[in-house]
Motif scaffolding. Structure first.
Motif, short mmCIF file in Angstrom:
data_model
loop_
_atom_site.label_atom_id
_atom_site.label_comp_id
_atom_site.label_asym_id
_atom_site.label_seq_id
_atom_site.Cartn_x
_atom_site.Cartn_y
_atom_site.Cartn_z
N UNK A 28 0.86 -1.19 0.00
CA UNK A 28 0.00 0.00 0.00
C UNK A 28 0.90 1.24 0.00
N UNK A 29 0.90 1.94 -1.12
CA UNK A 29 1.82 3.07 -1.28
C UNK A 29 1.21 4.33 -0.66
N UNK A 189 0.97 -1.15 -10.74
CA UNK A 189 0.50 -0.10 -9.85
C UNK A 189 -1.04 -0.10 -9.92
N UNK A 190 -1.66 0.98 -9.42
CA UNK A 190 -3.13 0.98 -9.35
C UNK A 190 -3.79 0.62 -10.68
N UNK A 191 -3.25 1.14 -11.78
CA UNK A 191 -3.93 1.00 -13.06
C UNK A 191 -3.73 -0.38 -13.70
N UNK A 192 -2.70 -1.09 -13.26
CA UNK A 192 -2.35 -2.30 -14.02
C UNK A 192 -1.85 -3.45 -13.17
N UNK A 204 3.04 -6.03 -5.89
CA UNK A 204 2.39 -4.94 -6.61
C UNK A 204 2.37 -3.71 -5.71
N UNK A 205 2.56 -2.55 -6.31
CA UNK A 205 2.68 -1.30 -5.55
C UNK A 205 1.45 -0.45 -5.85
N UNK A 206 0.50 -0.47 -4.92
CA UNK A 206 -0.80 0.13 -5.20
C UNK A 206 -1.04 1.32 -4.27
#
Ligand SMILES: *Cc1c(COP(=O)(O)O)cnc(C)c1O
Length: 220
Positions: A28-29, A189-192, A204-206
């Motif tokens: 969670x970024x 990231x959030x989009x992919x 994953x860095x969301x």
């Protein structure tokens, strides 16, 4: 999106793309997010966070860890050499090992401190001038050099160019990591993030999908 929805999208992607279920770390970024949003995510039980500035991470996480207990902190932004020690004290993983000078500095400090965060080598898959990272063709030898310094390099990380199809970059990173014999891939990231999982992302860095839009524009 709620944290629950993110978890369920991650799990669904793991199933659909035949990835080991429960194996993807959702980072969670929390950079530049207001404290109350971070606390809300902590209250929901999430304990894996990412920050891209050391100073900012230092200003919030030691205190939050006091209150909420152990948190796994990932540094995902460019690391200046003079902030290396602080980054190593604060974090569990650094995703942005991107040059020889930094590798040498981390190796020296690891000796001195008797510990070292896990490391990801950042690869500049788009070979963009303004972006940091090791070029794809030099990644193999850079990883070898780091391992010969006893650095705990565990995987590769990339940030695809904004205007290109991310899949090409995810596939390239996966390919390089196989050639290097590395196990982990920090991408998406959030989009992919679901697409990244389809190419083997383990981390994953969301950010905005969990916390909402950043109050200040993002700095990458
Ligand atoms: C900010 C940031 C993210 C998160 O971006 P979102 O699009 O908000 O999910 C991921 N990785 C890096 C390196 C970042 O700087």
């Amino acid at each position: 999106m709620s944290l629950k929805e993110i978890y369920s999208k991650v799990e669904k992607a793991e199933q659909v793309f035949s990835r080991p279920v429960g194996n993807t770390k959702v980072i969670a970024v929390s950079k530049v997010q207001p404290l109350e949003r971070i606390i809300s995510v902590l209250d929901q039980g999430h304990r894996i966070f990412g920050e891209n500035r050391i100073q900012e991470a230092h200003s919030k996480w030691p205190e939050l860890k006091e209150k909420y207990g152990e948190v796994e902190l990932h540094i995902i932004g460019p690391l200046q050499t003079n902030k290396t020690r602080l980054a190593m004290e604060l974090s569990n993983t650094i995703h942005t090992l991107d040059r020889q000078k930094l590798a040498k500095n981390i190796a020296r400090l690891a000796q001195e401190m008797g510990k070292c965060p896990d490391l990801f080598v950042q690869v500049n898959t788009g070979e963009e001038k303004q972006k940091s990272g090791i070029s794809p063709s030099e990644t193999g030898s850079f990883v070898k050099e780091c391992l010969s310094m006893d650095l705990p390099v565990k995987g590769l990380m990339c940030i695809p160019p904004i205007n290109e199809e991310a899949s090409l970059h995810f596939a390239l990173l996966k390919n390089i990591s196989e050639n290097c014999g590395l196990q982990f891939l920090s991408m998406g990231m959030s989009a992919d993030f679901e697409k990244a999982i389809s190419f083997g992302a383990t981390h994953v860095r969301v950010g905005s999908a969990i916390f909402g839009d950043r109050v200040r524009p993002s700095e990458q």
